[in-house]
Design a protein around this motif. Structure first.
Motif, PDB file in Angstrom:
ATOM      1  N   THR A 131     -38.526  77.543  44.563  1.00  0.00           N
ATOM      2  CA  THR A 131     -38.976  76.439  44.319  1.00  0.00           C
ATOM      3  C   THR A 131     -39.058  75.440  45.328  1.00  0.00           C
ATOM      4  OG1 THR A 131     -38.626  76.715  41.858  1.00  0.00           O
ATOM      5  CG2 THR A 131     -39.051  74.629  42.598  1.00  0.00           C
ATOM      6  N   LEU A 132     -39.960  74.448  45.701  1.00  0.00           N
ATOM      7  CA  LEU A 132     -39.683  73.528  46.863  1.00  0.00           C
ATOM      8  C   LEU A 132     -39.162  72.273  46.311  1.00  0.00           C
ATOM      9  CD1 LEU A 132     -43.039  74.244  48.686  1.00  0.00           C
ATOM     10  CD2 LEU A 132     -40.682  74.982  49.465  1.00  0.00           C
ATOM     11  N   ASN A 133     -38.548  71.492  47.116  1.00  0.00           N
ATOM     12  CA  ASN A 133     -37.808  70.270  46.854  1.00  0.00           C
ATOM     13  C   ASN A 133     -38.486  69.416  47.717  1.00  0.00           C
ATOM     14  OD1 ASN A 133     -36.547  71.024  44.254  1.00  0.00           O
ATOM     15  ND2 ASN A 133     -35.034  71.949  46.041  1.00  0.00           N
ATOM     16  N   PRO A 134     -38.466  67.995  47.360  1.00  0.00           N
ATOM     17  CA  PRO A 134     -38.881  67.095  48.492  1.00  0.00           C
ATOM     18  C   PRO A 134     -37.857  67.287  49.931  1.00  0.00           C
ATOM     19  CG  PRO A 134     -38.959  66.125  46.446  1.00  0.00           C
ATOM     20  CD  PRO A 134     -38.382  67.322  46.105  1.00  0.00           C
TER      21      PRO A 134
ATOM     22  N   ASP B  23     -36.981  69.901  51.247  1.00  0.00           N
ATOM     23  CA  ASP B  23     -37.431  70.883  52.168  1.00  0.00           C
ATOM     24  C   ASP B  23     -38.396  70.391  53.122  1.00  0.00           C
ATOM     25  OD1 ASP B  23     -35.807  72.893  50.642  1.00  0.00           O
ATOM     26  OD2 ASP B  23     -37.423  72.941  49.079  1.00  0.00           O
TER      27      ASP B  23
ATOM     28  N   CYS C  16     -43.491  71.792  56.486  1.00  0.00           N
ATOM     29  CA  CYS C  16     -42.422  72.655  55.279  1.00  0.00           C
ATOM     30  C   CYS C  16     -42.523  74.065  55.899  1.00  0.00           C
ATOM     31  CB  CYS C  16     -42.880  72.648  53.971  1.00  0.00           C
ATOM     32  SG  CYS C  16     -41.940  73.349  52.967  1.00  0.00           S
TER      33      CYS C  16
ATOM     34  N   MET D 137     -48.661  72.074  47.976  1.00  0.00           N
ATOM     35  CA  MET D 137     -47.505  71.152  48.120  1.00  0.00           C
ATOM     36  C   MET D 137     -47.681  69.701  47.106  1.00  0.00           C
ATOM     37  SD  MET D 137     -45.653  72.596  50.225  1.00  0.00           S
ATOM     38  CE  MET D 137     -44.534  71.565  50.506  1.00  0.00           C
ATOM     39  N   ARG D 138     -48.630  69.685  46.018  1.00  0.00           N
ATOM     40  CA  ARG D 138     -48.901  68.523  45.409  1.00  0.00           C
ATOM     41  C   ARG D 138     -47.985  68.813  44.162  1.00  0.00           C
ATOM     42  NH1 ARG D 138     -55.701  69.068  46.052  1.00  0.00           N
ATOM     43  NH2 ARG D 138     -55.514  68.579  48.067  1.00  0.00           N
TER      44      ARG D 138
ATOM     45  N   LEU E 296     -45.107  66.606  44.361  1.00  0.00           N
ATOM     46  CA  LEU E 296     -43.859  66.630  44.917  1.00  0.00           C
ATOM     47  C   LEU E 296     -43.678  64.972  45.348  1.00  0.00           C
ATOM     48  CD1 LEU E 296     -43.245  69.700  46.987  1.00  0.00           C
ATOM     49  CD2 LEU E 296     -42.134  69.115  44.872  1.00  0.00           C
TER      50      LEU E 296
ATOM     51  N   LEU F 195     -45.482  63.804  47.843  1.00  0.00           N
ATOM     52  CA  LEU F 195     -45.639  63.899  49.428  1.00  0.00           C
ATOM     53  C   LEU F 195     -46.752  62.710  49.667  1.00  0.00           C
ATOM     54  CD1 LEU F 195     -44.952  64.848  51.920  1.00  0.00           C
ATOM     55  CD2 LEU F 195     -46.451  66.798  51.424  1.00  0.00           C
TER      56      LEU F 195
END
Length: 283
Positions: free
Chosen positions: A3-6, A8, A52, A81-82, A84, A86
């Motif tokens: 799971t991606l985090n900001p 990253d 990323c 990537m939406r 997060l 960003l």
């Protein structure tokens, strides 16, 4: 899958060398920008990107115009990537770079809530028309610009926008000559057409009155008979939408013009108006 985090994601500055990766992102959005179009923008803008795992996953550009204003543009986030935050992070970084400059942009309906939260206010609507020019139009009275006309072009553009776009206008005149309309009082209006996307884009088109706008619009369309042409019209051009559509350029979308006031705000200083944008990125 992790799971991606900001945390990253790293925000970096972009330059002309990043054009190919940036174009990959815009193609995912079905935007028409060629590699050359990205290089054009990156040459005159301050870009930031989101990285990323070594891959570019977001872009945003700030195109400064003199000491008073700038446009925010090419704000793209990879669909994967939406969610997060960003997009907000990228725009906030642009606003940091802008400092006390007034910032303008063309927003999609989806982007409106974010931009409103960041202090942007709607100022008008943009109608995007495009297609192959099918009508054979006649025109009179216009001439091609020469490098000697650059100062007059920049001056009239500043009257209409309140911004110093001299670097942009100089770059555009290198791409293809502007069409000019003059009278005894001087420059009455101008129109630029340059290669872009699937064909050419008509704009900026700036004029001192509606009649001058119609003459320049008709002449620009006529010169592209049988070719693909795009034009992004402002509210000032509403009376001539029928001319555009009759020429074969269908309405395919648009956006909302928005402004975030700065300490050094830019205001039109005369009677000229912008009837067609240089591009939604360049306003």
């Amino acid at each position: 899958m992790k799971t991606l985090n900001p945390s990253d994601i790293t925000i970096v500055d972009l330059g002309p060398a990043d054009a190919a990766e940036a174009q990959r992102l815009s193609l995912q959005e079905a935007w028409p920008h060629r590699l050359e179009d990205w290089q054009f923008l990156l040459d005159i803008s301050k870009g930031v990107g989101a990285i990323c795992n070594g891959k570019l996953v977001g872009t945003a550009l700030l195109t400064p115009y003199g000491e008073t204003g700038a446009t925010c543009n090419m704000i793209i986030v990879d669909p994967a990537m939406r969610g997060l935050g960003l997009g907000r992070k990228l725009v906030e970084r642009l606003l940091e770079k802008a400092g006390d400059l007034e910032c303008r942009l063309i927003a999609t309906e989806a982007g409106l809530p974010l931009y409103e939260k960041l202090g942007f206010v709607a100022t008008g609507k943009i109608r995007q028309h495009q297609g192959v020019v099918t009508a054979k139009l006649s025109f009179v009275g216009v001439i091609d610009a020469t490098p000697g006309d650059l100062d007059d072009l920049v001056a009239l553009d500043r009257v209409a926008l309140g911004l110093d776009r001299s670097a942009l206008v100089a770059k555009l005149i290198d791409k293809q000559p502007f069409l000019l309309l003059r009278d005894k009082n001087g420059l009455r209006g101008f129109a630029s057409c340059r290669p872009f996307g699937r064909g050419h884009i008509l704009g900026p088109l700036v004029a001192r009155d509606d009649e001058a706008f119609k003459i320049l619009l008709t002449a620009s369309i006529a010169r592209h008979h049988g070719k693909f042409l795009r034009v992004d019209l402002t509210d000032a051009a509403a009376a001539e939408v029928a001319v555009v559509e009759a020429a074969g350029l269908a309405k395919v979308g648009g956006g909302v013009a928005m402004t975030r006031p700065g300490i050094r705000s830019a205001e039109p200083v005369g009677d000229a108006r912008v009837y067609a944008l240089a591009a939604q990125a360049l306003c």
